[in-house]
Design an enzyme around this catalytic site. Structure first.
Site, PDB file in Angstrom:
ATOM      1  N   GLY A 198       0.831  -1.203   0.000  1.00  0.00           N
ATOM      2  CA  GLY A 198       0.000   0.000   0.000  1.00  0.00           C
ATOM      3  C   GLY A 198       0.858   1.243   0.000  1.00  0.00           C
ATOM      4  N   GLY A 208       0.926   5.125   2.019  1.00  0.00           N
ATOM      5  CA  GLY A 208       0.388   6.069   2.979  1.00  0.00           C
ATOM      6  C   GLY A 208       0.564   7.484   2.484  1.00  0.00           C
ATOM      7  N   GLY A 209       0.233   8.441   3.330  1.00  0.00           N
ATOM      8  CA  GLY A 209       0.318   9.837   2.931  1.00  0.00           C
ATOM      9  C   GLY A 209       1.729  10.313   2.660  1.00  0.00           C
ATOM     10  N   PHE A 210       2.709   9.659   3.299  1.00  0.00           N
ATOM     11  CA  PHE A 210       4.090  10.129   3.159  1.00  0.00           C
ATOM     12  C   PHE A 210       5.059   9.031   2.730  1.00  0.00           C
ATOM     13  CE2 PHE A 210       2.182  13.234   5.997  1.00  0.00           C
ATOM     14  CZ  PHE A 210       2.570  14.408   5.376  1.00  0.00           C
ATOM     15  N   GLY A 211       4.549   7.889   2.321  1.00  0.00           N
ATOM     16  CA  GLY A 211       5.473   6.849   1.893  1.00  0.00           C
ATOM     17  C   GLY A 211       4.780   5.532   1.633  1.00  0.00           C
ATOM     18  N   VAL A 257       3.933   1.426   2.136  1.00  0.00           N
ATOM     19  CA  VAL A 257       3.710   0.466   3.213  1.00  0.00           C
ATOM     20  C   VAL A 257       4.181  -0.908   2.727  1.00  0.00           C
ATOM     21  CG1 VAL A 257       2.033  -0.554   4.795  1.00  0.00           C
ATOM     22  CG2 VAL A 257       1.689   1.782   3.957  1.00  0.00           C
ATOM     23  N   ASP A 274      -9.166  12.106   9.774  1.00  0.00           N
ATOM     24  CA  ASP A 274      -9.080  11.560   8.416  1.00  0.00           C
ATOM     25  C   ASP A 274      -9.845  10.239   8.335  1.00  0.00           C
ATOM     26  OD1 ASP A 274      -8.347  11.618   5.737  1.00  0.00           O
ATOM     27  OD2 ASP A 274      -6.409  10.645   6.075  1.00  0.00           O
TER      28      ASP A 274
END
Length: 334
Positions: free
Chosen positions: A33, A35-38, A40, A149
């Protein structure tokens, strides 16, 4: 703050080195996956426990702050329907959060068909949102925390489709500063319109986002429908309800296997949750209570007390005209 967080977290969870994460993830070989900054990654601890490793690849002050916020939030909260924090890495510029692995993916994946191997029936969807609602109620009432969020992609599913709310990186404590002006955060389609106008945050912003998720589980559609022209799911359902019919919006994958009473109740609850003015929305405790009623109705149907073909309709005037904070559902006449 950073030094204080490190001291606090080290007492409760494990701090990994970057080299340890490379071993856990087989040199970051399996992406599961983003995420918002990198990215997974999937991994295994030494005892073969599966974990998810969420990396932070942006070398920015904002990314660092959000990383620290998620570590702090996850280390302080404990609930069966919140993703469990296993550890974290803060090794120079290498930042990562290690948490339990949920093998069934997200609710969003199942609703959109990304995970096409299994279709969630109505009863399963009700159980999932009930469990997610219980986690949010715990954050609001037990922790004085706003998630900020809430969305279906942040509701992850375990092997038996138990729900766990994830991604607390944007979470903010509101117990002492409930209505402070803060930087606007969230995901388009789920964001509270009042919050977008005023930048004023409180727990009812999460309630609005959860109302959008309730509409998603009924329709199987994303928050922004783009089949013909872009339309928000709240407006889409309002247009359908104006005709007095709900059949056109119910996910066809149910194949009629649901009790219409429970569907109507969820739709009405979703409409109340997504009212424009936050003061007129229910609390997550209210949401939990009424979702339990919906689950009970569906349980009765599955035990043979109600037939899937039976349909009933409720007076929708309470949705469009009532501004009372009390959320009550009168018995539906047959």
């Amino acid at each position: 703050m950073e030094q204080h967080l490190d001291t606090q977290v080290q007492r409760e969870i494990k701090k990994f080195s970057h080299e340890e994460l490379k071993a856990i993830t087989n040199n970051f070989s399996r992406k599961i996956g983003r995420g918002g900054f990198g990215i997974v990654y999937h991994g295994y601890l030494e005892n073969q426990t599966e974990v998810a490793v969420k990396t932070c690849t942006l070398e920015s002050t904002q990314a660092n702050k959000q990383f620290l916020a998620e570590v702090r939030s996850l280390s302080l909260v404990h609930h069966k329907n919140l993703v469990t924090l296993v550890g974290y890495c803060k090794d120079g510029v290498n930042l990562a959060v290690v948490y339990e692995y949920l093998p069934r993916g997200s609710l969003f994946d199942h609703l959109t068909g990304k995970n096409s191997s299994f279709s969630l029936n109505w009863r399963m969807r009700l159980n999932i949102v009930l469990e997610a609602a219980q986690a949010l109620d715990y954050l609001h009432t037990g922790c004085g925390m706003v998630h900020r969020d809430v969305k279906s992609s942040n509701i992850l599913l375990g092997q038996n489709f138990e729900a766990k709310v994830s991604d607390l990186g944007l979470a903010k404590m509101f117990s002492a500063d409930a209505n402070s002006i803060i930087t606007l955060s969230g995901t388009p389609g789920y964001m509270d319109p009042e919050y977008q106008l005023t930048f004023t945050l409180n727990e009812k912003s999460d309630v609005y986002s959860f109302g959008v998720i309730l509409m998603e589980i009924v329709t199987g559609e994303p928050p922004i429908l783009t089949a013909r022209e872009s339309i928000h799911i709240v407006k889409f359902i309002k247009q359908k309800l104006a005709t007095g019919s709900i059949d056109d919006v119910v996910d066809s994958r149910f194949e009629g296997q649901y009790d219409m009473n429970s569907v109507w109740k969820v739709v009405e609850l979703a409409m109340i949750c997504t009212r424009d003015e936050s003061a007129n929305r229910p609390t997550m405790a209210d949401v939990v209570m009424h979702l339990k009623d919906c689950v009970q109705i569906e349980e009765h149907r599955q035990r043979g007390k109600l037939q899937p073909s039976e349909k009933s309709y409720m007076n929708m005037s309470s949705i469009s005209t009532s501004h009372s904070m009390s959320v009550s559902f009168a018995p539906i006449s047959r």
